[in-house]
Design an enzyme around this catalytic site. Sequence first.
Site, PDB file in Angstrom:
ATOM      1  N   CYS A 101      86.920 140.412  51.968  1.00 21.36           N
ATOM      2  CA  CYS A 101      86.689 139.038  51.508  1.00 21.36           C
ATOM      3  C   CYS A 101      85.526 138.958  50.530  1.00 21.36           C
ATOM      4  CB  CYS A 101      86.516 138.062  52.660  1.00 21.36           C
ATOM      5  SG  CYS A 101      85.802 138.753  54.122  1.00 21.36           S
ATOM      6  N   ASN A 102      84.725 140.006  50.463  1.00 18.47           N
ATOM      7  CA  ASN A 102      83.586 139.944  49.554  1.00 18.47           C
ATOM      8  C   ASN A 102      83.750 140.768  48.288  1.00 18.47           C
ATOM      9  OD1 ASN A 102      82.098 138.160  51.076  1.00 18.47           O
ATOM     10  ND2 ASN A 102      81.301 139.794  52.372  1.00 18.47           N
ATOM     11  N   GLN A 129      81.369 145.836  59.488  1.00 21.57           N
ATOM     12  CA  GLN A 129      82.810 145.782  59.217  1.00 21.57           C
ATOM     13  C   GLN A 129      83.210 146.554  57.969  1.00 21.57           C
ATOM     14  OE1 GLN A 129      81.098 143.016  59.918  1.00 21.57           O
ATOM     15  NE2 GLN A 129      81.966 142.282  61.836  1.00 21.57           N
ATOM     16  N   HIS A 166      77.716 153.859  43.734  1.00 20.09           N
ATOM     17  CA  HIS A 166      78.215 152.544  44.110  1.00 20.09           C
ATOM     18  C   HIS A 166      79.089 152.622  45.362  1.00 20.09           C
ATOM     19  CE1 HIS A 166      79.650 148.422  43.610  1.00 20.09           C
ATOM     20  NE2 HIS A 166      80.865 148.888  43.856  1.00 20.09           N
ATOM     21  N   ALA A 213      79.317 120.606  74.841  1.00 25.58           N
ATOM     22  CA  ALA A 213      80.408 121.419  74.319  1.00 25.58           C
ATOM     23  C   ALA A 213      80.328 121.576  72.805  1.00 25.58           C
ATOM     24  CB  ALA A 213      81.740 120.817  74.731  1.00 25.58           C
ATOM     25  N   SER A 247      76.549 144.758  50.777  1.00 22.65           N
ATOM     26  CA  SER A 247      77.241 143.684  51.481  1.00 22.65           C
ATOM     27  C   SER A 247      76.460 142.383  51.401  1.00 22.65           C
ATOM     28  CB  SER A 247      77.425 144.042  52.959  1.00 22.65           C
ATOM     29  OG  SER A 247      78.217 145.179  53.077  1.00 22.65           O
TER      30      SER A 247
END
Lengths: 474, 271
Positions: free
Chosen positions: A51-52, A122, A105, A196, A115
Amino acid sequence: MNNVIVMGVSYKTAPVEVRERLAVSQRSLADALEGLRGLPGSDEVAFLSTCNRVEVVARPGGAGERSSDPFIAEVRGFLSRHHGIAREVLDPVLYVHAGRDAVRHLFRVASSLDSMILGEPQVLGQFKGAFEAAMEAGTTGPVLNRLFQKAIQVAKRVRTETRIAENAVSVSYAAVELAKQIFDDLGQKEVLLIGAGEMGELAARHLVAAGAKRLLVASRTIERAAGLADELGGRAISFEEFPAALRESDIAISCTDAPRTIIHAETVQRIMRERRGRPIFFIDIAVPRDIDADVGDLENVYLYNIDDLQAVVDQNLDNRRVEAERAEAIVAQEADAFLDRSRGLSAVPTITALSEKAEAVRREELSKTFSRLNGIDEKGRQAIDALTQAIVRKILHPAIVAIKAEAGVSEGEAFIAAARRLFNLDESFPPHHHKAGKERESGSPPLEKGGSGGDTPGEGSPAGPQSSAPGGAG
Amino acid sequence: MDLHLFYVTLAGYALAMGLVLGAVLVPGERIGRAAFYAALAGFAVHTLAIVARYVQAGTLPATNLFEVTLFFTWALVLVYLIVEGRMRTRVLGAFVIPFVFIALASASHLPKEAAGLSPALRSVWFRFHALFILGGHAAFVLAGLVSLLYLFHERALKAKRMTGWTRRLPPLETLDQLSFRIVAVGFPLVTVGIVSGSILATHAWGLLWFWDPKQVLGFGTWLLYGLIMSGRIVLGWRGHRASLLGVTGLGLILAAFIGVALLYKGLHSFA
């Protein structure tokens, strides 16, 4: 290795609108790889999509020492076509690294130095996934295999030798980490969730995952409490019961929307007497706060509010930034060492090693034979000696010529790596190579993951599954 | 003379000290493990040094301040190694090993010749007394160091300070239980030591109590630890309060050991 390129976009260069267009799902990854390999001048490729970041790692092939610029242009065109992004949008955000920069890199990406959340774990998994997918699709070769394997090794080294991945960097996880600093064994501890709110739920979820013994949920709306308790494997109690429940709870997370504080120092003082001083950890994630600040001054009581937790996270991030500097040094050193080793994959040392090996085998076999043949005279010995020399020379001659010819070509490295492997010049396989050849399935696992035994086994083996993969086109 | 063994012991602990401090600063398990083995090696030579002295003198080597220090630090390292082997927290070693090293290094300036025991003390009760008192107090000192770690860790958690070495300490509860357990072992030892000392005194001088400062301080320490034990068991004291008392006990023992040895020449001047 000098012609490896990495090109792509990351959260640093491109907004999410661009990244999401370029991102490729697991399912369509094979398509993208196939498309990339079909580009003119393409040889080895891999595709990393998280996603990045979205990155293409490639080693352009083709004859002669031409520049990789035309290939880079091809990839630009492909990304634009395949993902439907105009070149005017893509080009300004797309970065290209080549040679040493590309290696460095990749090492940084795998080690989570590039990151969004420094040191997050991850990315290494995603990195491995991208590598395995490309191997499966048969689009990698000896060069990318070596590169990816080394990057994974470097990432592991960074993680064990620095503290970059230590300590929580999210508020809810910081709560778990603090609980572990207070309590001996979370498996013996009971958690009480009051209210909650979403943050409280997340912290409770983490605590349950960390092994907390029991979870009680108290909420003003009993349905909400029951639903949440169900989901997290806890038990719902009515809101009025929570002060009583504090007697048995070791960790209390409060996250109600009450306008004023609902837990006061006097109450907690009384509860602490009833608990015979057993420590209690209050986590106040509510805004406005649920718990009197003086509660935290009581003996054996620990109170953290949302700002305190955020401060912990900030300190942890600072620590990671300090560790990142040490990690960068490791990456730089590993990248240099890797490139140095790659340069060893040139023609001259390979030819020397090949000749020396053949000569050693020849001499060994000769001396065995001579010791068995007793009645042979000096003339006979010389004849046999000359004969074996001639055989060896004639067998090796075309191989040496081919290696010399390939040295100047861009796939040279791959070719030489294959030659080294064919003749077992790096001793990465058992000495009885004719036997090892037959038993290769069991003799050399496809992906050597144990990193402790030095470089050779880890770097020698990836060519195995590649060359034997069904349909793996050359 | 067995002083060679003493200096080898000192060198072993010096190495262990360097390693254990390194282990706290540098991530990874390797240095910590090396520190543990260095301490173990130092301890082995330490044991040899004591045995050699015992064989040479024919009495328990606890006749002067040098010998008592040698013996006391030996017991301390023994308890530490047992705890460390189970807990694997390098930070405790970062306190204990330097403590032992400094104690031994300062002891190297003391007269080392074994002092002759007065005939009145040549009794089996002397050995009992010395062994149990020293062993028990070694346990108290280690428990006190653990309590000190507790207070440091607690202060960091209360102050919401998450940087620095305290975050690599074991959890508060673990430290608290550990200190309790070590005191629970030390207390009966010291009790036996006091009883055997009383028997020794009545045999030797026909007198139980003679206001010797060490006797007074030692008895006071024993009372304090009795208070800690009963407070923990009966009143459920724990955490902050128990640790504060444990550190007080540590201070008291050190005061008795150093202060009396330096300032007072009496029956116990050596120990």
